[in-house]
Write an enzyme that holds these catalytic residues in place. Structure first.
Site, PDB file in Angstrom:
ATOM      1  N   ASN A 178      60.721  -3.021  39.186  1.00 44.48           N
ATOM      2  CA  ASN A 178      59.673  -2.182  38.607  1.00 44.48           C
ATOM      3  C   ASN A 178      60.229  -0.933  37.926  1.00 44.48           C
ATOM      4  O   ASN A 178      59.496   0.025  37.698  1.00 44.48           O
ATOM      5  CB  ASN A 178      58.672  -1.788  39.690  1.00 44.48           C
ATOM      6  CG  ASN A 178      58.058  -2.990  40.367  1.00 44.48           C
ATOM      7  OD1 ASN A 178      58.258  -3.225  41.565  1.00 44.48           O
ATOM      8  ND2 ASN A 178      57.351  -3.804  39.592  1.00 44.48           N
TER       9      ASN A 178
ATOM     10  N   ILE B 279      59.193   4.002  35.583  1.00 43.53           N
ATOM     11  CA  ILE B 279      58.761   3.368  36.825  1.00 43.53           C
ATOM     12  C   ILE B 279      57.365   2.801  36.631  1.00 43.53           C
ATOM     13  O   ILE B 279      56.487   3.473  36.087  1.00 43.53           O
ATOM     14  CB  ILE B 279      58.740   4.379  37.988  1.00 43.53           C
ATOM     15  CG1 ILE B 279      60.095   5.077  38.106  1.00 43.53           C
ATOM     16  CG2 ILE B 279      58.396   3.695  39.295  1.00 43.53           C
ATOM     17  CD1 ILE B 279      60.067   6.296  38.989  1.00 43.53           C
ATOM     18  N   CYS B 280      57.178   1.579  37.077  1.00 46.67           N
ATOM     19  CA  CYS B 280      55.841   0.993  37.060  1.00 46.67           C
ATOM     20  C   CYS B 280      55.280   1.073  38.469  1.00 46.67           C
ATOM     21  O   CYS B 280      55.607   0.263  39.335  1.00 46.67           O
ATOM     22  CB  CYS B 280      55.889  -0.456  36.586  1.00 46.67           C
ATOM     23  SG  CYS B 280      54.275  -1.236  36.557  1.00 46.67           S
ATOM     24  N   LEU B 281      54.496   2.103  38.677  1.00 41.68           N
ATOM     25  CA  LEU B 281      53.921   2.302  40.011  1.00 41.68           C
ATOM     26  C   LEU B 281      52.476   2.744  39.821  1.00 41.68           C
ATOM     27  O   LEU B 281      52.201   3.702  39.085  1.00 41.68           O
ATOM     28  CB  LEU B 281      54.732   3.365  40.769  1.00 41.68           C
ATOM     29  CG  LEU B 281      54.301   3.684  42.191  1.00 41.68           C
ATOM     30  CD1 LEU B 281      54.337   2.456  43.068  1.00 41.68           C
ATOM     31  CD2 LEU B 281      55.175   4.778  42.777  1.00 41.68           C
TER      32      LEU B 281
ATOM     33  N   LEU C  28      59.120  -4.866  35.254  1.00 37.88           N
ATOM     34  CA  LEU C  28      59.677  -4.271  34.043  1.00 37.88           C
ATOM     35  C   LEU C  28      61.080  -4.825  33.793  1.00 37.88           C
ATOM     36  O   LEU C  28      61.528  -4.939  32.660  1.00 37.88           O
ATOM     37  CB  LEU C  28      59.756  -2.744  34.188  1.00 37.88           C
ATOM     38  CG  LEU C  28      58.461  -1.947  34.071  1.00 37.88           C
ATOM     39  CD1 LEU C  28      58.715  -0.469  34.333  1.00 37.88           C
ATOM     40  CD2 LEU C  28      57.856  -2.117  32.688  1.00 37.88           C
TER      41      LEU C  28
END
Lengths: 331, 183
Positions: free
Chosen positions: B112, B119-121, B154
């Site tokens: 991620n 950051i994919c959060l 990602l």
């Protein structure tokens, strides 16, 4: 830490003052010093206690056993030591028997010192009291020391002494029949075991401020927010400190978790969401302008009944709009 | 009442500046916002330092409290154990109503996290809540390291390798550039 040192400074004076009460001139001066120191201390704390302070000063010379009881709950906020030296005042001035009474009570309590959650700072205060106390009531202390079979080492005495403070609190909390207090003390000097029992019975109450204590000032959480204070209070009140810590965080935060500003009275009675997440009106309004979700549970505020608006049938949305309007003009 | 009003009228020169300043809501609210963001960030910093969590830390950059540098250490018993990652946090003027922009400064091989450190959060995007703070962000990222969401990666290479933890660990070690070396 500033307050600590101030107390330490003021208390020896105060005690000396009362131990040598008959030297009128000097004691008057010292009393003034003490009053000043104490006033500073209190001023630095909660404002609304100012009035009580005055009453304390006025009554300084009279009816002390009553006073002990009344002072206790408030004194604990500041420093256990403040009311402590009041109770010490009792001893030299009232009667010889009560002198030994208070001293004995101190030593008695040492026996049950397991319950004394008293702290280093309190200890140092009472320690200084001992030092001064010896000038006035040296004989009594020696007697006490003998009774304890403790050696004459001063440090030793100072170690015992911190326990004096919690005991005094206990006395005040436990028996609320103030008129009986003086007789009890005299009894104690004769019948020591009784007193020990009492000391052991009461300890559950010896927490400085119970969370539900009516006298507990609302500003306590605020104080604990100050940089140096949290550590002090944690140490000073032991387990009690932890309890309030949790309580103040969970049920009544003193500051808005969003903007970190202090919650005023309106804010702290404001419960926008059933989940219990509290915030100030400004942040609430801001969130309503935005996505309108409670920060605590992410639910839409619109679907939550708002406390205090239950009487407006279905009018909560309108009401809220009105409120945000008024707040816009205010800002 | 009339006399009072008259009196106030005569005083208008005094109150005038106040009124004019309140007639410029844009500038005043902006500065008020900045003030409240400052206060919030300062108390967050204080809380962070008082709590002293192990494995995370953050501190503002020298002259700008709106830009912080944080560090996260890989949790024990994960492939990231023993690694330490530097992150940058950039706070918007409407923080905490909007989330900060958080990026890995140290390269992080993670499903991620992309090669730029983005950051994919969810909590840094649509699931943001103003009740989150730096501490909870860093803790969330720390737990994200050990529990990636491989369904929307990602870094697809990392996502496909995640099932093989031994290989993944080797890859982490191979790509890991310690903070000191990276700086």
């Amino acid at each position: 830490m500033v307050t600590d040192s101030m107390t330490n400074a003021s208390i020896p004076m105060a005690v000396k003052d009362f131990a040598k009460k008959k030297r009128a001139n000097r004691s008057a001066k010292l009393k003034q010093c003490k009053l000043d120191a104490r006033r500073e201390q209190w001023l630095s704390q909660v404002k609304n206690k100012g009035c009580k302070e005055e009453t304390v000063h006025e009554r300084d010379g009279s009816d002390r056993s009553m006073e002990n009881l009344e002072i206790k709950p408030r004194g604990k906020t500041n420093e256990g030591s403040i009311h402590h030296h009041f109770s010490d005042l009792d001893s030299p001035s009232n009667s010889p028997s009560s002198v030994s009474g208070s001293n004995l009570s101190g030593t008695n309590f040492t026996g049950s010192s397991g319950s004394s959650s008293s702290s280093s700072s309190g200890g140092s205060c009472s320690g200084s009291i001992t030092g001064e106390d010896e000038e006035g009531g040296l004989d009594d202390w020696e007697a006490v020391a003998d009774a304890l079979a403790a050696d004459d080492d001063k440090q030793e005495q100072e170690q015992h002494n911190p326990s004096l403070e919690p005991l005094v609190e206990n006395e005040s909390i436990g028996p609320l029949d103030s008129p009986n207090l003086a007789p009890e003390i005299e009894e104690v000097s004769e019948a020591k075991p009784e007193h020990v029992e009492k000391a052991k019975r009461v300890p559950p109450n010896c927490r400085a401020w119970k969370p539900d204590d009516a006298f507990r000032p609302q500003s306590l959480p605020n104080l604990s927010k100050q940089l140096s204070f949290p550590m002090n209070s944690g140490r000073r009140y032991g387990c009690g400190g932890g309890a309030w810590g949790c309580k103040s965080v969970i049920s009544a935060p003193s500051s808005c978790p969003i903007c970190c500003e202090d919650l005023d009275i309106t804010d702290s009675s404001f419960q926008p969401c059933l989940c219990g997440f509290r915030l100030c009106l400004f942040c609430h309004k801001r969130i309503l302008e935005d996505d309108g979700r409670c920060p605590g549970c992410r639910k839409q505020y619109d679907y939550e009944p708002i406390k205090g608006e239950a009487t407006l049938d279905g009018g909560s949305v309108k009401f809220r709009l009105a409120r945000s309007c008024s707040m816009i003009t205010r800002s | 009442m009339t006399t009072i009003n008259n009196h106030q009228d005569t005083n208008t020169p005094v109150t005038a500046p106040v009124i004019t300043s309140s007639k410029q809501p844009l500038s005043t609210t902006k500065s008020a916002d900045t003030q409240s963001v400052l206060k919030r960030l300062q108390s967050e910093l204080m809380a962070l330092m008082m709590i002293g969590d192990s494995g995370i830390s953050a501190f503002p950059e020298e002259e700008n409290i709106f830009c912080w540098k944080g560090t996260i250490t890989g949790s024990k018993d994960t492939v990231f154990e023993g690694t330490e990652y530097k992150l940058s946090l950039s706070f918007p003027n409407d923080y905490p109503f909007k989330p900060p922009k958080v990026k890995f400064e140290t390269a992080c091989f993670h499903p991620n996290v992309d090669v730029y450190g983005n950051i994919c959060l969810d909590i840094l995007q649509d699931k943001w809540s103003s009740a989150y703070d730096v501490r909870t962000i860093l803790l969330s990222i720390q737990s994200l390291l050990g529990e990636p969401n491989t369904s929307s990666p990602l870094n697809t290479q990392a996502a496909s390798l995640w099932s093989n933890q031994e290989e993944y660990r080797k890859m982490v070690e191979k790509l890991y550039k310690p903070i000191a070396a990276a700086a």
